[in-house]
Design an enzyme around this catalytic site. Structure first.
Site, mmCIF file in Angstrom:
data_model
loop_
_atom_site.group_PDB
_atom_site.id
_atom_site.type_symbol
_atom_site.label_atom_id
_atom_site.label_comp_id
_atom_site.label_asym_id
_atom_site.label_seq_id
_atom_site.Cartn_x
_atom_site.Cartn_y
_atom_site.Cartn_z
ATOM 1 N N ASP A 99 28.890 -2.526 8.983
ATOM 2 C CA ASP A 99 30.041 -3.439 8.908
ATOM 3 C C ASP A 99 31.248 -2.859 9.642
ATOM 4 O OD1 ASP A 99 28.343 -4.685 7.192
ATOM 5 O OD2 ASP A 99 29.698 -4.702 5.481
ATOM 6 N N HIS A 158 28.818 1.550 7.644
ATOM 7 C CA HIS A 158 29.955 1.124 8.460
ATOM 8 C C HIS A 158 29.933 1.889 9.769
ATOM 9 C CE1 HIS A 158 30.882 0.284 4.266
ATOM 10 N NE2 HIS A 158 31.593 -0.734 4.704
HETATM 11 ZN ZN ZN Z 1 34.044 -4.568 5.771
#
Ligand code: ZN
Length: 333
Positions: free
Chosen positions: A143, A285
């Site tokens: 992400d 991430h």
């Molecule tokens: Zn996020």
């Protein structure tokens, strides 16, 4: 000659009766399996609001997943049990009379992947079935990117290992890092939508939610022809309004690498390798160099443990799940 024909007919009748009984047992197995699977879906729908977490790590969720996951894994064994009953029928040695039955099983099985797999092993003995392993799969997801210094390192590890992942990108980074998104897409990875400006959608009005999702989706499609991209809400924050406004599947996760918190490659490795199982969607991430460091270890390790690393879309497809708009998916089980 006639007597022989009669005998054959008699044989055929008795075989049909046996197969009829087998079909009933299988249907009963399916009903039990379906009921248990259904209750799992209800659990998945629990509303989670993790707005207070700095990134998407959603501690509340972890407790939610651990309970439901144990139940489904146990059920298939119950459904599989009918298979041994098939063996006696084969002893009757009906030569060509066997052919109709697999068709009947196929029709029933189309609803449930587990039994399809079992059907492949039609002629196998129970011992052989237990040793034959089904391909395990996981979907790595990243992400908050793209962020080329990290994203491009992850793309290289994926490519070197013939693997794919899903990148839930933030729309307002698209113009600056368009090339990275294009590269990720061209290399076979999936591009998902993570809103235009990473806002907590549960605090927005409907038209604001629409803007965050749709504008970001337009920007994604300028670089990667994905149509309606799968969506992951920032902070894992969702509500009934969010679910009804977002017109695509909502992809959550079943393993949180906590990479945003630990920023430590060994901790990320332990978090993933200690909990991973077939069908998991793993949250990471592509913002932190430590996440790229971890991927250099985690990706080969997962492969050596027999996992195929696929996109979320590929995972759901392979597991027989047809994703629906506004529905939340935590894993491919
Ligand atoms: Zn996020």
């Amino acid at each position: 000659m006639r007597q022989q024909q009669r005998r054959r007919r008699k044989k055929n009748y008795s075989i049909q009766i046996i197969w009829g009984m087998v079909a009933i047992v299988t249907i009963l197995g399916l009903i039990v399996g379906f009921k248990l699977g259904f209750s799992d879906n209800n659990n998945n729908d629990t509303i989670v609001n993790a707005a207070d977490h700095p990134a998407d790590g959603d501690k509340n969720y972890v407790t939610l997943t651990t309970t439901p996951t144990t139940t489904p894994t146990a059920t298939p064994t119950a459904t599989i049990t009918p298979t041994p009953t098939l063996v006696p029928t084969q002893v009757v040695e009906p030569t060509k009379a066997v052919t109709p039955t697999p068709q009947v099983l196929n029709e029933i099985d189309s609803n449930q992947e587990d039994i399809n797999i079992d059907n492949d092993n039609f002629a196998a003995t129970p011992e052989e079935e237990s040793t034959k392993e089904v391909q395990k799969m996981v979907a790595l997801t990243f992400d908050d990117g793209p962020y080329p210094p990290v994203t491009e390192r992850i793309l290289k590890v994926l490519k070197d290992n013939d693997s794919h992942a899903t990148f839930f990108v933030v729309g307002n980074r698209m113009e600056t890092y368009a090339q990275t998104v294009q590269q990720a897409f061209e290399e076979g990875n999936q591009i998902g939508n993570h809103t235009f400006s990473h806002k907590d959608l549960t605090k927005l009005k409907v038209n604001e939610i629409e803007y965050e999702v749709e504008y970001s989706n337009d920007l994604i499609n300028e670089n990667a022809d994905v149509g309606n991209a799968y969506f992951r809400p920032p902070y894992g924050a969702k509500s009934d309004i969010v679910k009804s406004t977002v017109k695509v599947p909502l992809i959550f996760w079943s393993v949180d690498s906590l990479d945003w918190k630990s920023r430590d490659k060994d901790a990320i490795y332990k978090e993933i390798m200690g909990t991973v199982k077939d069908g998991d969607i793993i949250l990471m991430h592509d913002l932190y160099p430590t996440t790229a460091d971890a991927m250099e270890k985690v990706i080969p390790a997962l492969i050596s443990e027999g996992y195929k690393l696929v996109t979320v879309q590929e995972l759901l497809e392979a597991k027989g799940i047809a994703p629906e708009a506004g529905t939340v998916y935590y894993n491919g089980r």
